[in-house]
Design an enzyme around this catalytic site. Sequence first.
Site, PDB file in Angstrom:
ATOM      1  N   HIS A  97      -8.763  -6.158   5.539  1.00 47.07           N
ATOM      2  CA  HIS A  97     -10.411  -6.297   6.066  1.00 47.07           C
ATOM      3  C   HIS A  97     -11.653  -5.938   5.825  1.00 47.07           C
ATOM      4  O   HIS A  97     -11.997  -5.727   4.275  1.00 47.07           O
ATOM      5  CB  HIS A  97     -10.903  -6.029   8.121  1.00 47.07           C
ATOM      6  N   HIS A 146     -14.372  -5.081   6.148  1.00 51.84           N
ATOM      7  CA  HIS A 146     -15.507  -3.418   6.363  1.00 51.84           C
ATOM      8  C   HIS A 146     -15.673  -2.619   4.800  1.00 51.84           C
ATOM      9  O   HIS A 146     -14.954  -2.374   4.179  1.00 51.84           O
ATOM     10  CB  HIS A 146     -14.518  -1.583   7.279  1.00 51.84           C
ATOM     11  N   ASP A 177     -15.843   0.365   3.794  1.00 55.42           N
ATOM     12  CA  ASP A 177     -14.998   1.534   3.322  1.00 55.42           C
ATOM     13  C   ASP A 177     -13.410   1.020   2.849  1.00 55.42           C
ATOM     14  O   ASP A 177     -12.686   1.087   2.287  1.00 55.42           O
ATOM     15  CB  ASP A 177     -14.276   2.991   4.288  1.00 55.42           C
ATOM     16  N   HIS A 178     -13.001   0.095   2.755  1.00 51.69           N
ATOM     17  CA  HIS A 178     -12.335  -1.311   2.106  1.00 51.69           C
ATOM     18  C   HIS A 178     -12.787  -2.589   1.372  1.00 51.69           C
ATOM     19  O   HIS A 178     -12.021  -3.114   0.370  1.00 51.69           O
ATOM     20  CB  HIS A 178     -11.561  -1.761   3.847  1.00 51.69           C
ATOM     21  N   HIS A 184      -8.578  -4.365  15.061  1.00 49.16           N
ATOM     22  CA  HIS A 184      -9.687  -3.794  14.356  1.00 49.16           C
ATOM     23  C   HIS A 184     -10.743  -4.274  14.317  1.00 49.16           C
ATOM     24  O   HIS A 184     -11.907  -4.523  14.222  1.00 49.16           O
ATOM     25  CB  HIS A 184      -8.654  -2.786  13.204  1.00 49.16           C
ATOM     26  N   ASP A 191      -6.227  -0.716   8.450  1.00 49.07           N
ATOM     27  CA  ASP A 191      -6.889   0.166   9.831  1.00 49.07           C
ATOM     28  C   ASP A 191      -6.371  -0.078  10.767  1.00 49.07           C
ATOM     29  O   ASP A 191      -6.176  -0.297  11.938  1.00 49.07           O
ATOM     30  CB  ASP A 191      -8.169   0.478   9.691  1.00 49.07           C
ATOM     31  N   HIS A 215      -6.146   6.020   6.090  1.00 53.84           N
ATOM     32  CA  HIS A 215      -6.950   6.862   6.066  1.00 53.84           C
ATOM     33  C   HIS A 215      -6.089   8.220   6.391  1.00 53.84           C
ATOM     34  O   HIS A 215      -5.308   7.538   7.294  1.00 53.84           O
ATOM     35  CB  HIS A 215      -7.894   6.573   8.238  1.00 53.84           C
TER      36      HIS A 215
END
Length: 253
Positions: free
Chosen positions: A56, A58, A60-61, A113, A132, A170
């Site tokens: 996805h 985001h 942090d991805h 998400h 996530d 995570h």
Amino acid sequence: MPLKVHQFPCLEDNYGFLALDEASGLAACIDTPEAGAILRELKKLGWKLDLILNTHWHPDHAGGNAEIVAATGCTVVGPAEVTKLAPIDREVRGGDAVMLGETRFEVIESGGHTLGHIAYFDARDHVAFVGDTLFALGCGRLFEGTPEQMWGSLQRLAALPDDTRVYCAHEYTASNARFALSVDDGPALKARAQQIFAMRERGEPTVPTTIGLEKATNPFLRAPVLAGRVGASGEPDYKAFGAVRAAKDVFKG
């Protein structure tokens, strides 16, 4: 030959994953939480990066995509939403397949998400990279999707073989366990929570998990059973899930 997975910590609580198709010697990076850490691990292992597989958009991805592409020349595969951050070379969605050498990843729609979130499943080795969407004893917050969409996504993942190794992105498991105990007093969950707390005290990762373990203990997959505890008795399964998710969002334990 089997898929080899190398897991390592990134940022504050993310995990990085490198997957090696041993038959071809080609590797994939699943998401790019921290470019420097990923490039260091690739160098240490001596693996040749062929693909980035984004789940996805985001940061942090997918935030490390550009730096890793510049360093390796690899191809970026992911859902269309990743272009919010960086270009992709191939857009994929649920039902598609991606080849890493001789390893075939099935793309599973897992929105909720984010709207376009996807997961990657290697049916030969029973390995799933779920970003996530599903966590050990948890699931992702509904930043963009609806409870109905996320419940459908979780059910698609729950339909995978019970021995599927689930690589979630995570290390949230201890916090998830504390919430789970607030809505479920079953012996299986209590035993697992004790194990998780001990593992984290020793600094050990709780990822990967398995589909079977999550079906037995994860309160989000067990939402219809727990509906009465979160005021959702008699509601459709996705509304029971939504009630559990809403309870987690305000949980302070």
